[in-house]
Scaffold this motif. Structure first.
Motif, PDB file in Angstrom:
ATOM      1  N   LEU A 142     -12.009  14.651  -6.767  1.00 21.83           N
ATOM      2  CA  LEU A 142     -10.813  14.212  -6.049  1.00 21.83           C
ATOM      3  C   LEU A 142     -11.228  13.342  -4.871  1.00 21.83           C
ATOM      4  N   GLU A 143     -10.375  12.381  -4.509  1.00 19.09           N
ATOM      5  CA  GLU A 143     -10.664  11.598  -3.316  1.00 19.09           C
ATOM      6  C   GLU A 143     -10.462  12.472  -2.089  1.00 19.09           C
ATOM      7  N   PRO A 144     -11.011  12.086  -0.926  1.00 23.88           N
ATOM      8  CA  PRO A 144     -10.758  12.855   0.296  1.00 23.88           C
ATOM      9  C   PRO A 144      -9.250  13.026   0.529  1.00 23.88           C
ATOM     10  N   LEU A 145      -8.879  14.067   1.249  1.00 25.50           N
ATOM     11  CA  LEU A 145      -7.468  14.326   1.523  1.00 25.50           C
ATOM     12  C   LEU A 145      -6.993  13.354   2.608  1.00 25.50           C
ATOM     13  N   HIS A 146      -6.741  12.114   2.191  1.00 19.70           N
ATOM     14  CA  HIS A 146      -6.346  11.084   3.142  1.00 19.70           C
ATOM     15  C   HIS A 146      -5.014  11.434   3.802  1.00 19.70           C
ATOM     16  N   ASN A 147      -4.937  11.171   5.081  1.00 19.34           N
ATOM     17  CA  ASN A 147      -3.703  11.345   5.843  1.00 19.34           C
ATOM     18  C   ASN A 147      -3.820  10.473   7.081  1.00 19.34           C
ATOM     19  N   VAL A 148      -2.792  10.422   7.890  1.00 12.39           N
ATOM     20  CA  VAL A 148      -2.880   9.636   9.116  1.00 12.39           C
ATOM     21  C   VAL A 148      -2.643  10.508  10.338  1.00 12.39           C
ATOM     22  N   LEU A 157       0.831  12.898   5.475  1.00 16.34           N
ATOM     23  CA  LEU A 157       0.511  12.262   4.206  1.00 16.34           C
ATOM     24  C   LEU A 157       1.280  10.954   4.041  1.00 16.34           C
ATOM     25  N   LYS A 158       0.757  10.092   3.199  1.00 17.12           N
ATOM     26  CA  LYS A 158       1.343   8.762   3.013  1.00 17.12           C
ATOM     27  C   LYS A 158       2.832   8.822   2.683  1.00 17.12           C
ATOM     28  N   ARG A 159       3.224   9.784   1.857  1.00 15.75           N
ATOM     29  CA  ARG A 159       4.621   9.877   1.433  1.00 15.75           C
ATOM     30  C   ARG A 159       5.578  10.145   2.597  1.00 15.75           C
ATOM     31  N   ASP A 160       5.035  10.675   3.723  1.00 15.05           N
ATOM     32  CA  ASP A 160       5.877  11.042   4.866  1.00 15.05           C
ATOM     33  C   ASP A 160       5.771  10.071   6.038  1.00 15.05           C
ATOM     34  N   ILE A 161       4.949   9.026   5.905  1.00 12.87           N
ATOM     35  CA  ILE A 161       4.691   8.156   7.057  1.00 12.87           C
ATOM     36  C   ILE A 161       5.946   7.402   7.492  1.00 12.87           C
ATOM     37  N   LYS A 162       6.636   6.814   6.538  1.00 12.55           N
ATOM     38  CA  LYS A 162       7.825   6.041   6.912  1.00 12.55           C
ATOM     39  C   LYS A 162       8.890   6.955   7.518  1.00 12.55           C
ATOM     40  N   HIS A 163       9.051   8.116   6.929  1.00 12.38           N
ATOM     41  CA  HIS A 163      10.000   9.103   7.471  1.00 12.38           C
ATOM     42  C   HIS A 163       9.614   9.482   8.897  1.00 12.38           C
ATOM     43  N   MET A 164       8.315   9.601   9.166  1.00 14.57           N
ATOM     44  CA  MET A 164       7.837   9.935  10.512  1.00 14.57           C
ATOM     45  C   MET A 164       8.277   8.883  11.521  1.00 14.57           C
ATOM     46  N   HIS A 165       8.045   7.609  11.214  1.00 16.74           N
ATOM     47  CA  HIS A 165       8.433   6.546  12.145  1.00 16.74           C
ATOM     48  C   HIS A 165       9.945   6.513  12.347  1.00 16.74           C
ATOM     49  N   ASP A 187       0.822  -1.210   0.000  1.00 18.63           N
ATOM     50  CA  ASP A 187       0.000   0.000   0.000  1.00 18.63           C
ATOM     51  C   ASP A 187       0.859   1.266   0.000  1.00 18.63           C
ATOM     52  N   LEU A 188       1.957   1.222   0.700  1.00 17.61           N
ATOM     53  CA  LEU A 188       2.841   2.394   0.759  1.00 17.61           C
ATOM     54  C   LEU A 188       3.383   2.761  -0.619  1.00 17.61           C
ATOM     55  N   GLN A 189       3.493   1.765  -1.493  1.00 18.53           N
ATOM     56  CA  GLN A 189       4.031   2.011  -2.831  1.00 18.53           C
ATOM     57  C   GLN A 189       2.953   2.459  -3.818  1.00 18.53           C
ATOM     58  N   ASP A 190       1.701   2.411  -3.417  1.00 18.94           N
ATOM     59  CA  ASP A 190       0.584   2.749  -4.309  1.00 18.94           C
ATOM     60  C   ASP A 190       0.337   4.255  -4.254  1.00 18.94           C
ATOM     61  N   ASP A 191       0.756   4.956  -5.298  1.00 17.08           N
ATOM     62  CA  ASP A 191       0.581   6.408  -5.299  1.00 17.08           C
ATOM     63  C   ASP A 191      -0.696   6.862  -6.001  1.00 17.08           C
TER      64      ASP A 191
END
Length: 564
Positions: free
Chosen positions: A65-71, A117-125, A26-30
């Motif tokens: 547009l899809e909702p502004l998904h984030n975590v 945002l998804k692109r920053d999740i791994k960097h966050m952890h 999922d992380l690779q799905d942009d």
């Protein structure tokens, strides 16, 4: 329970390969900013909830547009203690990589990021891990962040209690390497995995644990599944009273769900603490309801199988018997604001952070102020379970410098009323997907109105434990307030009255599904009566019960919904 009848969450956990799912794919799905299928739920055990900004959802839909998904990420901080050097790392990430730029202090004694945002999740952890922080098991069907009374005065006793909170947290963590592999690029070992405590499908529902140091019930122990109440002799911790089965969440319209106070099981010496913690968790793991998630919490297991049956099973698994409950008493649960001196001679400053939201506001650069304090502070920060922050362990010679920085940045305001300090709200809109009504964003306005009523009725020297939640899930702990508002729809709430100041009584619903204006009119009238008719020192919650305005909740499993 038949396999065919298990809730779908049980299937998802069983098929997740110990919480891995297909999160990495999922992380690779942009093509989407969100997580799909089971991963939407699995990321919770990794400390995250998928959200979107509901304020702009319709606008984005109109633009196709899809909702502004984030975590939203919730960190694991047993006891709420964080070092200044860690705080600076946390602050920097919020500034650079969060949509909202804020740090949110929570009722679970930790901090949350919103809008990653998804692109920053791994960097966050990886950023958090670099400073010794993770988010393992801060959500989902596991034991969550372990709370501990924030007690800067009795330093030695607090330190002992805090060490137990850390030990309990570490012992009950998931053993899977999924977090390490997915977020920290850890090595994948070709060895069998098992979860000896949590089990292959983890717990039936979320599980919350506290370590409480009387007389301060600042963690609201009755909101939690498992509680260790510290018993001290001559200033030394000797053991714990164990209380099991508290919880506040319920479902609107479903009388099979209700808030419940924790039940006293008995006293244990310190040497049995970990064994009892594990035994309670594994008993709930095996006896809990895996068919109906709405009735899966420990509180419902106790009601279904019986307290004595559950307690006996815990004793059997731990290999010990509980002793008689040792005497203890709670006299308060609010934070002690301003400076206090600990028995170690160190100074401790508790700051009021409205709604726990740390951000730079016009004329109140709170986030910048804490950053500047963190650069020079030699002790630690302690996040309280009331969404406030303690600058702990300040040498006397540094006290003036810390206070000056706090005042310059709006972190100390002498004009803040006791009523505002006694009020609390969950996040709710626009980020929480469960919110039915506003909470955090309307709390300041509601408190201002309450302050006006207290002044109108000549009672500004007193205050009410006032809490607002956007839904009935309990995050703002409204079901332990003297006045609790539970969201039903935009601008509409259920009004609950009759909790007490010590946090040992559940309030009863007084009016259902009424507007915020109707609520304020009711409170104006009731505060007027409280002012005119109260006994000396009588709190609002005690008054409305003594005056017959509302009946007390005696046994919530049986009388919470009773028409009395």
């Amino acid at each position: 329970m038949s396999e065919l009848k298990l809730s779908d969450n049980e299937r998802a956990k069983r098929e997740s390969n110990f919480l891995r799912g297909t999160i990495e794919q999922d992380l690779q799905d942009d093509l989407t900013g969100g997580f799909t299928g089971d991963n939407y739920h699995l990321i919770r055990v990794h400390g995250m909830y998928q959200q979107d900004d509901r304020d702009i959802r319709n606008e984005r839909t109109a633009q196709k547009l899809e909702p502004l998904h984030n975590v939203m990420l919730r960190a694991r901080l047993p006891g709420g203690i964080i070092k200044p050097e860690q705080w600076l790392v946390v602050d920097k990430f919020a500034e650079e990589s969060s949509i909202y730029g804020s740090i949110r202090l929570t009722t679970r004694q930790t901090f949350q990021y919103h809008g990653v945002l998804k692109r920053d999740i791994k960097h966050m952890h990886q950023t958090l891990n670099s400073t010794g922080i993770d988010s393992i098991a801060t959500a989902g069907d596991v034991n969550r962040n372990v709370l501990c009374t924030s007690n800067p005065v009795e330093s030695h006793l607090h330190q002992e209690a805090y060490e137990w909170a850390k030990q309990i947290s570490e012992h009950l963590l998931p053993k899977t390497r999924a977090y390490l592999e997915i977020w920290l690029d850890g090595e994948r070992l070709n060895t069998p995995e098992e979860e000896p405590i949590l089990g292959a499908t983890y717990l039936p529902r979320k599980f919350k644990t506290t370590v409480v140091v009387p007389p301060h019930n600042d963690v609201d122990l009755h909101a939690n599944d498992l509680n260790f109440v510290a018993i001290a002799e001559n200033g030394k911790l000797v053991g714990f009273n164990v209380l099991v089965g508290g919880g506040l969440a319920m479902t609107h319209g479903d009388t099979a769900t209700y808030p419940r106070k924790a039940t006293e099981f008995g006293f244990i010496p310190l040497s049995h603490t970990i064994a009892i913690a594990e035994a309670v968790v594994t008993t709930q793991r095996d006896m809990g309801n895996r068919v109906d998630r709405k009735n899966a919490k420990t509180k419902y297991t106790l009601e279904r199988v019986g307290v004595e049956v559950f307690k006996a099973e815990v004793e059997k698994r731990a290999g010990i018997e509980f002793g008689a409950i040792r005497p203890y008493k709670f006299t308060s649960r609010g934070d002690r604001f301003g400076w206090v001196e600990g028995i170690d001679g160190k100074q401790h400053l508790t700051l009021f952070i409205e709604n726990g939201r740390i951000l730079d506001y016009p004329g109140k650069p709170l986030k910048t102020g804490l950053r500047e304090i963190a650069k020079i502070h030699q002790g630690d920060f302690r996040i309280t379970a009331n969404q406030n922050l303690i600058i702990a362990g300040v040498p006397t010679e540094q006290k003036a410098q810390i206070e000056q920085l706090a005042r310059e940045h709006g972190l100390i305001e002498d004009s803040v009323s006791e009523q505002r300090k006694s009020s609390m709200a969950c996040v709710a809109l626009p980020t929480c997907p469960l919110a039915m009504a506003e909470s955090e964003r309307v709390l300041p306005e509601y408190v201002t109105e309450l302050e006006g009523y207290l002044a109108k009725h000549n009672i500004t020297d007193d205050n009410i434990i006032f809490r607002v939640t956007g839904c009935p899930n309990g995050c703002g702990r409204a079901m332990l307030a003297e006045v609790g508002l539970v969201g039903k729809a935009p601008g509409r709430y259920n009004l609950h009255l009759g909790g007490n100041r010590e946090g040992t009584r559940i309030p009863r619903m007084y009016k259902e599904n009424i507007t915020d204006r109707q609520i304020m009119e009711e409170l104006d009238t009731l505060i007027g009566r409280w002012s005119a008719e109260r006994n000396s020192g009588e709190g609002f919650g005690d008054f409305v019960i003594r005056a017959g305005i509302i009946a007390p909740v005696i046994d919530s499993a049986r009388d919470f919904y009773a028409a009395v």
